[in-house]
Every structure is written in C-alpha cells, then in structure tokens.
Design an enzyme around this catalytic site. Structure first.
Site, mmCIF file in Angstrom:
data_model
loop_
_atom_site.group_PDB
_atom_site.id
_atom_site.type_symbol
_atom_site.label_atom_id
_atom_site.label_comp_id
_atom_site.label_asym_id
_atom_site.label_seq_id
_atom_site.Cartn_x
_atom_site.Cartn_y
_atom_site.Cartn_z
ATOM 1 N N ILE A 9 40.533 38.398 30.350
ATOM 2 C CA ILE A 9 40.217 37.083 30.886
ATOM 3 C C ILE A 9 39.233 36.445 29.910
ATOM 4 O O ILE A 9 38.228 37.064 29.537
ATOM 5 C CB ILE A 9 39.626 37.203 32.309
ATOM 6 C CG1 ILE A 9 40.693 37.791 33.243
ATOM 7 C CG2 ILE A 9 39.138 35.852 32.815
ATOM 8 C CD1 ILE A 9 40.190 38.145 34.622
ATOM 9 N N ASN A 11 36.844 34.322 29.893
ATOM 10 C CA ASN A 11 35.404 34.177 30.130
ATOM 11 C C ASN A 11 34.709 35.496 30.478
ATOM 12 O O ASN A 11 33.542 35.487 30.840
ATOM 13 C CB ASN A 11 35.132 33.114 31.194
ATOM 14 C CG ASN A 11 35.665 33.498 32.556
ATOM 15 O OD1 ASN A 11 36.390 34.474 32.694
ATOM 16 N ND2 ASN A 11 35.334 32.720 33.571
ATOM 17 N N CYS A 12 35.396 36.620 30.344
ATOM 18 C CA CYS A 12 34.801 37.940 30.594
ATOM 19 C C CYS A 12 33.898 38.320 29.418
ATOM 20 O O CYS A 12 34.312 38.250 28.258
ATOM 21 C CB CYS A 12 35.914 38.974 30.767
ATOM 22 S SG CYS A 12 35.347 40.682 30.795
ATOM 23 N N ASP A 13 32.665 38.720 29.707
ATOM 24 C CA ASP A 13 31.710 39.073 28.650
ATOM 25 C C ASP A 13 32.202 40.219 27.775
ATOM 26 O O ASP A 13 32.026 40.200 26.557
ATOM 27 C CB ASP A 13 30.353 39.449 29.256
ATOM 28 C CG ASP A 13 29.624 38.245 29.830
ATOM 29 O OD1 ASP A 13 29.942 37.102 29.441
ATOM 30 O OD2 ASP A 13 28.733 38.447 30.675
ATOM 31 N N ARG A 16 34.876 38.935 25.467
ATOM 32 C CA ARG A 16 34.240 38.142 24.392
ATOM 33 C C ARG A 16 33.643 39.054 23.326
ATOM 34 O O ARG A 16 33.779 38.802 22.126
ATOM 35 C CB ARG A 16 33.151 37.246 24.964
ATOM 36 C CG ARG A 16 33.669 36.064 25.731
ATOM 37 C CD ARG A 16 32.496 35.225 26.197
ATOM 38 N NE ARG A 16 32.935 34.153 27.064
ATOM 39 C CZ ARG A 16 32.161 33.542 27.925
ATOM 40 N NH1 ARG A 16 30.891 33.897 28.051
ATOM 41 N NH2 ARG A 16 32.623 32.571 28.677
#
Length: 117
Positions: A9, A11-13, A16
C-alpha cells in the site's frame, strides 16, 4: 536477477522504506498497490502456499483489531484468504516476489537478498 515485484500500500511506512532502499541501491522493481489496483485470488493463494497464511496476516494493525471477534477466531487459510481479499490492509507489507521466491516484510536480510542492503 529477474524482475522484482513489490506489493503493498503506497502510504505504508514499511513499503516506503523498502522502496527508498531499492531506489537508493538502483535495484529495479515493479510496485503494485494492492489496495488501489486490487489483488487476484490466485496470487494470494500462491503467497499462502509459499509463506503460509499466518505470515501474511497482519495481526498488529488497526484493520485486524477492527474485525469482529467471530472473524478473528478460529482463522485458517480458507477463511483468511477471503478476509485478506476483502481487507487488503490485513496483509503484512510489503510482499515481494523475486527470483528466490516470496518474502514478506522488510528487514536487513531481505534488503541484502535483493541487492539493497
């Protein structure tokens, strides 16, 4: 090395972090946002066969905690797969397909194996 596919996903840290590491190391990969782009049941079943449903289900996240208790109790592969398809955020991230198989999560061993460590 054959193509790396990184599923997660956007926006998952952790996703990223994995993408930044791969980019910094110049490792090519294809990113698939399974929340936005969807996830085929056959691919999910392949992951379950490769690493086990227990590895794929993120029991630490908000999505898991928000599931009704009757959906969390007595979970097995045949019940977990439809839940993960319905709630992609239940899947631990990232899921990485590469020449060496399937890996779940991002750590120094995974980074090294993919040439980003």
């Amino acid at each position: 090395m054959s193509e790396i596919a990184l599923y997660g996903i956007a926006n998952c840290d952790t996703v990223r972090k994995a993408r930044r590491s791969l980019d910094a190391a110049g490792v090519g990969y294809r990113f698939v946002d399974f929340r936005k782009d969807g996830l085929e049941e056959d691919r999910l079943r392949h992951w379950v066969e490769a690493v086990g449903w227990e590895t794929l289900v993120n029991r630490r996240g908000t999505t898991w905690r928000q599931l009704p208790e009757d959906q969390r109790e007595g979970l097995d592969a045949e019940r977990a797969i439809p839940l993960m398809l319905e709630h992609p955020a239940l899947i631990k991230r990232p899921v990485i397909e590469h020449q060496g198989g399937v890996r779940v999560g991002w750590n120094s061993d995974t980074a090294t194996a993919l040439g980003a460590g």
